[in-house]
Design a protein around this motif. Structure first.
Motif, PDB file in Angstrom:
ATOM      1  N   LYS A 154       0.780  -1.266   0.156  1.00  0.00           N
ATOM      2  CA  LYS A 154      -0.121  -0.109   0.024  1.00  0.00           C
ATOM      3  C   LYS A 154       1.039   1.217   0.072  1.00  0.00           C
ATOM      4  CE  LYS A 154      -3.340  -2.670   2.302  1.00  0.00           C
ATOM      5  NZ  LYS A 154      -3.525  -3.285   3.628  1.00  0.00           N
ATOM      6  N   MET A 155       1.818   1.290   0.768  1.00  0.00           N
ATOM      7  CA  MET A 155       2.801   2.350   0.626  1.00  0.00           C
ATOM      8  C   MET A 155       3.490   2.612  -0.562  1.00  0.00           C
ATOM      9  SD  MET A 155       3.171   4.571   2.941  1.00  0.00           S
ATOM     10  CE  MET A 155       3.579   6.132   2.559  1.00  0.00           C
ATOM     11  N   ILE A 215       1.134   4.536  -2.824  1.00  0.00           N
ATOM     12  CA  ILE A 215       1.128   5.914  -2.583  1.00  0.00           C
ATOM     13  C   ILE A 215       2.438   6.526  -2.845  1.00  0.00           C
ATOM     14  CG2 ILE A 215       1.274   7.493  -0.599  1.00  0.00           C
ATOM     15  CD1 ILE A 215      -0.655   5.489   0.972  1.00  0.00           C
ATOM     16  N   THR A 253      -5.296   4.914  -3.257  1.00  0.00           N
ATOM     17  CA  THR A 253      -5.725   4.793  -2.041  1.00  0.00           C
ATOM     18  C   THR A 253      -7.108   3.995  -1.902  1.00  0.00           C
ATOM     19  OG1 THR A 253      -6.823   6.785  -1.806  1.00  0.00           O
ATOM     20  CG2 THR A 253      -4.737   6.670  -0.560  1.00  0.00           C
ATOM     21  N   SER A 254      -7.505   3.725  -3.419  1.00  0.00           N
ATOM     22  CA  SER A 254      -8.797   3.080  -3.480  1.00  0.00           C
ATOM     23  C   SER A 254      -8.757   1.525  -3.162  1.00  0.00           C
ATOM     24  CB  SER A 254      -9.564   3.238  -4.883  1.00  0.00           C
ATOM     25  OG  SER A 254     -10.651   2.331  -4.852  1.00  0.00           O
ATOM     26  N   THR A 255      -9.721   1.188  -2.567  1.00  0.00           N
ATOM     27  CA  THR A 255      -9.635  -0.510  -2.539  1.00  0.00           C
ATOM     28  C   THR A 255     -10.526  -1.225  -3.294  1.00  0.00           C
ATOM     29  OG1 THR A 255     -11.448  -0.099  -0.610  1.00  0.00           O
ATOM     30  CG2 THR A 255      -9.140  -0.135   0.151  1.00  0.00           C
ATOM     31  N   SER A 256     -11.284  -0.529  -4.070  1.00  0.00           N
ATOM     32  CA  SER A 256     -12.039  -1.133  -4.905  1.00  0.00           C
ATOM     33  C   SER A 256     -12.159  -0.995  -6.296  1.00  0.00           C
ATOM     34  CB  SER A 256     -13.566  -0.927  -4.266  1.00  0.00           C
ATOM     35  OG  SER A 256     -13.723   0.538  -4.278  1.00  0.00           O
ATOM     36  N   TYR A 269     -15.214  -0.257 -10.883  1.00  0.00           N
ATOM     37  CA  TYR A 269     -15.409  -0.512  -9.565  1.00  0.00           C
ATOM     38  C   TYR A 269     -15.468  -2.343  -9.442  1.00  0.00           C
ATOM     39  CZ  TYR A 269     -14.536   3.928  -7.471  1.00  0.00           C
ATOM     40  OH  TYR A 269     -13.835   5.005  -7.370  1.00  0.00           O
ATOM     41  N   ASN A 322     -18.272  -5.194  -4.189  1.00  0.00           N
ATOM     42  CA  ASN A 322     -18.060  -6.158  -3.031  1.00  0.00           C
ATOM     43  C   ASN A 322     -19.426  -6.803  -2.466  1.00  0.00           C
ATOM     44  OD1 ASN A 322     -15.166  -6.075  -2.807  1.00  0.00           O
ATOM     45  ND2 ASN A 322     -15.668  -4.100  -2.762  1.00  0.00           N
ATOM     46  N   GLN A 351     -19.668   3.762  -4.977  1.00  0.00           N
ATOM     47  CA  GLN A 351     -18.106   3.685  -5.116  1.00  0.00           C
ATOM     48  C   GLN A 351     -17.448   4.543  -4.080  1.00  0.00           C
ATOM     49  OE1 GLN A 351     -17.923   5.052  -9.152  1.00  0.00           O
ATOM     50  NE2 GLN A 351     -18.643   3.290  -9.813  1.00  0.00           N
ATOM     51  N   LEU A 352     -17.785   5.806  -3.968  1.00  0.00           N
ATOM     52  CA  LEU A 352     -17.196   6.589  -2.926  1.00  0.00           C
ATOM     53  C   LEU A 352     -17.264   5.901  -1.551  1.00  0.00           C
ATOM     54  CD1 LEU A 352     -17.774   9.914  -4.396  1.00  0.00           C
ATOM     55  CD2 LEU A 352     -15.936   8.605  -4.579  1.00  0.00           C
ATOM     56  N   THR A 387     -17.714   2.744  -0.838  1.00  0.00           N
ATOM     57  CA  THR A 387     -16.987   1.626  -0.622  1.00  0.00           C
ATOM     58  C   THR A 387     -15.479   2.165  -0.361  1.00  0.00           C
ATOM     59  OG1 THR A 387     -18.317   0.470  -2.001  1.00  0.00           O
ATOM     60  CG2 THR A 387     -16.446  -0.306  -1.862  1.00  0.00           C
ATOM     61  N   ASP A 388     -15.029   3.109  -0.963  1.00  0.00           N
ATOM     62  CA  ASP A 388     -13.805   3.604  -0.957  1.00  0.00           C
ATOM     63  C   ASP A 388     -13.597   4.142   0.653  1.00  0.00           C
ATOM     64  OD1 ASP A 388     -12.346   2.960  -3.177  1.00  0.00           O
ATOM     65  OD2 ASP A 388     -12.660   5.087  -3.975  1.00  0.00           O
ATOM     66  N   GLY A 405     -13.039   1.421   2.790  1.00  0.00           N
ATOM     67  CA  GLY A 405     -11.663   1.015   2.907  1.00  0.00           C
ATOM     68  C   GLY A 405     -10.602   1.918   3.521  1.00  0.00           C
ATOM     69  N   TYR A 406     -11.034   3.249   3.239  1.00  0.00           N
ATOM     70  CA  TYR A 406      -9.927   3.813   4.176  1.00  0.00           C
ATOM     71  C   TYR A 406     -10.032   3.674   5.848  1.00  0.00           C
ATOM     72  CZ  TYR A 406     -10.075   6.802  -0.102  1.00  0.00           C
ATOM     73  OH  TYR A 406     -10.008   7.175  -1.368  1.00  0.00           O
ATOM     74  N   GLU A 458      -8.045   0.824   6.688  1.00  0.00           N
ATOM     75  CA  GLU A 458      -6.330   1.325   6.727  1.00  0.00           C
ATOM     76  C   GLU A 458      -6.111   2.067   8.044  1.00  0.00           C
ATOM     77  OE1 GLU A 458      -4.463  -0.556   4.866  1.00  0.00           O
ATOM     78  OE2 GLU A 458      -6.172  -1.419   3.843  1.00  0.00           O
ATOM     79  N   ASN A 510      -0.053  -0.298   9.883  1.00  0.00           N
ATOM     80  CA  ASN A 510       0.503   0.680   8.959  1.00  0.00           C
ATOM     81  C   ASN A 510       0.932   1.957   9.530  1.00  0.00           C
ATOM     82  OD1 ASN A 510      -1.127  -0.663   6.782  1.00  0.00           O
ATOM     83  ND2 ASN A 510      -3.123   0.723   7.023  1.00  0.00           N
ATOM     84  N   SER A 511       1.942   2.452   8.868  1.00  0.00           N
ATOM     85  CA  SER A 511       2.455   3.424   9.387  1.00  0.00           C
ATOM     86  C   SER A 511       1.905   4.932   9.672  1.00  0.00           C
ATOM     87  CB  SER A 511       3.778   3.905   8.578  1.00  0.00           C
ATOM     88  OG  SER A 511       3.432   4.400   7.374  1.00  0.00           O
ATOM     89  N   SER A 521       2.580   7.840   8.588  1.00  0.00           N
ATOM     90  CA  SER A 521       2.383   8.709   7.210  1.00  0.00           C
ATOM     91  C   SER A 521       1.218   8.109   6.355  1.00  0.00           C
ATOM     92  CB  SER A 521       3.594   8.946   6.715  1.00  0.00           C
ATOM     93  OG  SER A 521       3.932   7.640   6.251  1.00  0.00           O
ATOM     94  N   MET A 522       1.358   6.872   6.139  1.00  0.00           N
ATOM     95  CA  MET A 522       0.283   6.066   5.354  1.00  0.00           C
ATOM     96  C   MET A 522      -1.110   6.330   6.030  1.00  0.00           C
ATOM     97  SD  MET A 522       0.523   2.199   4.437  1.00  0.00           S
ATOM     98  CE  MET A 522      -0.866   1.529   3.972  1.00  0.00           C
ATOM     99  N   TYR A 547      -2.104   9.815   4.994  1.00  0.00           N
ATOM    100  CA  TYR A 547      -2.640   9.865   3.687  1.00  0.00           C
ATOM    101  C   TYR A 547      -3.956   9.728   3.554  1.00  0.00           C
ATOM    102  CZ  TYR A 547      -1.187  10.060  -1.343  1.00  0.00           C
ATOM    103  OH  TYR A 547      -1.311  10.363  -2.616  1.00  0.00           O
ATOM    104  N   TYR A 548      -4.306   8.404   4.080  1.00  0.00           N
ATOM    105  CA  TYR A 548      -5.636   7.867   4.043  1.00  0.00           C
ATOM    106  C   TYR A 548      -6.744   8.858   4.638  1.00  0.00           C
ATOM    107  CZ  TYR A 548      -4.431   3.347   1.971  1.00  0.00           C
ATOM    108  OH  TYR A 548      -3.988   2.388   1.362  1.00  0.00           O
ATOM    109  N   SER A 576      -7.337  11.485   2.253  1.00  0.00           N
ATOM    110  CA  SER A 576      -8.082  10.788   1.285  1.00  0.00           C
ATOM    111  C   SER A 576      -9.548  10.894   1.673  1.00  0.00           C
ATOM    112  CB  SER A 576      -7.789   9.741   0.726  1.00  0.00           C
ATOM    113  OG  SER A 576      -6.743   9.535   0.024  1.00  0.00           O
ATOM    114  N   HIS A 621     -11.487  14.060   1.997  1.00  0.00           N
ATOM    115  CA  HIS A 621     -11.866  14.912   0.840  1.00  0.00           C
ATOM    116  C   HIS A 621     -13.299  14.379   0.368  1.00  0.00           C
ATOM    117  CE1 HIS A 621      -8.734  16.897  -1.559  1.00  0.00           C
ATOM    118  NE2 HIS A 621      -9.279  16.604  -2.819  1.00  0.00           N
TER     119      HIS A 621
END
Lengths: 372, 202
Positions: free
Chosen positions: A293-294, A297, A340-343, A369, A372, B40-41, B43-44, B47-48, B51, B57-58, B60-61, B64-65, B68, B71
């Protein structure tokens, strides 16, 4: 002419991890997009079929290798070359799709039409010959489909001899796609009209193509067992109702002993693209669920610098009809979202504009997409 | 040999050609495609959350999520203007189920995401459950609104021991708003407050 549109509609692929040789879905889309009467409809058809082919490949875990022949490339010889150059593995699938003018000669022996790949009789290519040629390459499964008229045309001759020989995502939907495309062998040969009939071109696409896609969507998203005969029968029924012409088809499909690989939501190997441009491959890498994942990014800034004119280049995402803009963002935001999208499973690039350095200033695309 | 052009769109509800989104109103096909986009959004977004909560996860990672994720929301997590007035930053309701009693607390989204990043468990698993459901999207003033429902499992562990687990049903307010950018105005999907509808033992 058409801007810098890579109308190509490139393609995408999803390879399964840990496998050296992936099963491939070879797609050839032939679309007469420049014709003043039906060009717009054919363009829509080519987009929607491209999306559908990618969805099929993604759901079945196939690598996709889709070639679109349209615009300046639309010619008899290019179609002939694309078919002849197909390198097909025994577990591969071939999907040939044509949208354009068509017709038949009074003495044609085949029930299927000839595709008008130019303005002369010599540039009419019989659909069944394409099917024969693809069959000779022994793919596990082949679909040859044409959305065109099958009416009699004065002056057109039968062509018994082909082409000169020297010379193209939800858990249940995924499973159903596999049942229809991934776990079968044999062939499907389809034309939008019966002998003597024209075909209807709607503004949204060919009546047959739209009917096929609608029925396919119902089947893969429904609860009934996927079945090619039922799919084609319902497509026929819908086309007859909407377009007032009756599709012709032959289904010779059986379950394959070679199951489709499982979907992995993204590939570890860069997919191929049909125009030599590696932008799509890079985008696919950015979406790959198998990548660290990193790493994904960390790829954003280099990709931004390499492909886009600036972090504020315009990126527009269109819905499935390609008419509705569902998102507009800067290239920086777009890539960050993709990373970053998972889908996200894949993309269809509808058009792009570039500056004098070859960097993208405007990108128009459709996103697929995984459901799921 | 020509295809005859039929201009009968009616047979294909949902596939009408639609105008570029210049008008103040969205057509039904446009609304349908924006509904799909919303799913879709969401679902994303789910996922965020996975994470951001993931302890492996670090920092910084996770940041980042978080960026996102923000947003996706009205005002990017800050106060926002709609219906002729400014609103407080969007909130995320969080719930906990102890001894059969559910406690619900609202948190500003930015704070919620930061808290999620540093939950005091040794491992956190957040998974989406069931498919996203979305209501009709209807016009309200100069924009459109709707509601979507999503489900998620949450599990917090200390070592090998599961300390807390639940399944929540959450409702997110959907806004389809006109946004101005360098290229003009366009419709965009944004999320508003997220409220807990139901919390059950996971």
């Amino acid at each position: 002419m058409k801007k810098i549109f890579f109308l190509m509609i490139a393609l995408v692929a999803v390879l399964f991890a840990g496998t050296l040789k992936a099963q491939t879905m070879h797609g050839i889309i032939v679309a007469n997009i420049d014709d003043p009467s039906i060009g717009e409809s054919c363009l829509k058809d080519s987009y929607t079929m491209e999306v559908e082919m990618m969805a099929i490949a993604a759901a079945c875990g196939y690598e996709a290798n889709v070639v679109t022949i349209s615009g300046d490339d639309y010619s008899y010889s290019n179609v002939e070359k694309a078919v002849q150059r197909l390198k097909v593995g025994s577990n591969d699938m071939v999907f040939f799709y044509y949208t354009g003018h068509g017709g038949r000669a009074v003495d044609d022996k085949s029930r299927y039409p000839q595709m008008a790949l130019g303005h002369t009789d010599r540039e009419m290519m019989p659909l069944y010959k394409v099917d024969e040629k693809i069959a000779s390459k022994s793919p596990k499964f082949r679909i040859v489909m044409a959305d065109c008229c099958n009416s009699f045309v004065a002056g057109m001759s039968a062509k018994d001899l082909m082409l000169s020989e020297e010379t193209r995502i939800k858990g249940s939907a995924e499973k159903n796609y596999k049942s229809l495309f991934g776990s079968v062998s044999g062939n499907v040969l389809v034309c939008s009209s019966s002998v003597g009939e024209p075909s209807a071109a709607l503004t949204e696409g060919g009546a047959f193509t739209l009917s096929f896609l609608k029925e396919l969507s119902s089947m893969v998203n429904g609860n009934t067992q996927p079945d090619w005969n039922r799919l084609m029968e319902s497509t026929k029924s819908r086309t007859t109702r909407v377009g007032k012409h009756t599709p012709l088809y032959e289904v010779n499909v059986r379950n394959s002993s070679s199951p489709a690989p499982s979907y992995n939501g993204g590939g570890t190997v860069a997919p191929t693209t049909n125009n030599g441009d590696d932008f799509l491959a890079a985008l696919m890498q950015l979406t790959s669920q198998n990548s660290n994942k990193m790493d994904r990014i960390n790829r954003v800034d280099p990709l931004l610098a390499r492909y886009f004119a600036s972090p504020r280049a315009r990126v527009e995402v269109y819905g499935r009809s390609f008419n509705t803009m569902v998102s507009r963002e800067t290239s920086a935001d777009f890539l960050a979202r993709v990373a970053t999208s998972t889908s996200l499973a894949s993309f269809v690039v509808l058009s792009a504009e570039k500056d004098s350095n070859g960097k993208i200033t405007y990108l128009k695309l459709h996103e697929i997409y995984k459901q799921n | 040999m020509k295809k005859y052009l039929l201009l009968l769109f009616i047979a294909f509800a949902g596939t009408f050609a639609v105008q570029a989104q210049e008008s103040d109103n969205l057509s039904e096909p446009e609304i349908e495609e924006l509904r799909e986009r919303t799913i879709q959004l969401i679902t994303d977004f789910q996922g965020y959350l996975t994470e951001i909560g993931n302890k492996s996860n670090s920092e910084s990672m996770k940041d980042y999520y978080i960026k996102s994720a923000l947003h996706l929301f009205m005002g990017n997590g800050d106060s926002y203007y709609i219906d002729g007035r400014y609103h407080d930053p969007v909130i995320m309701e969080v719930s906990s189920l102890r001894n059969g009693i559910t406690t619900v607390r609202p948190k500003p989204m930015k704070q919620y995401l930061q808290n999620l990043k540093r939950l005091r468990y040794t491992s956190v698993r957040i998974e989406k459950a069931e498919t996203v459901r979305i209501s009709n999207i209807y016009k309200v003033g100069d924009h459109y609104e709707g509601t979507a429902i999503f489900f998620q499992y949450f599990e917090g562990k200390q070592g090998e021991r599961t300390v807390y687990r639940d399944k929540t049903k959450k409702a997110v307010k959907i806004y389809v708003v006109r946004e101005d950018d360098d290229w003009g105005t366009h419709w965009n999907v944004k999320f508003g407050d997220i409220k807990v509808e139901e919390t059950t033992a996971g």
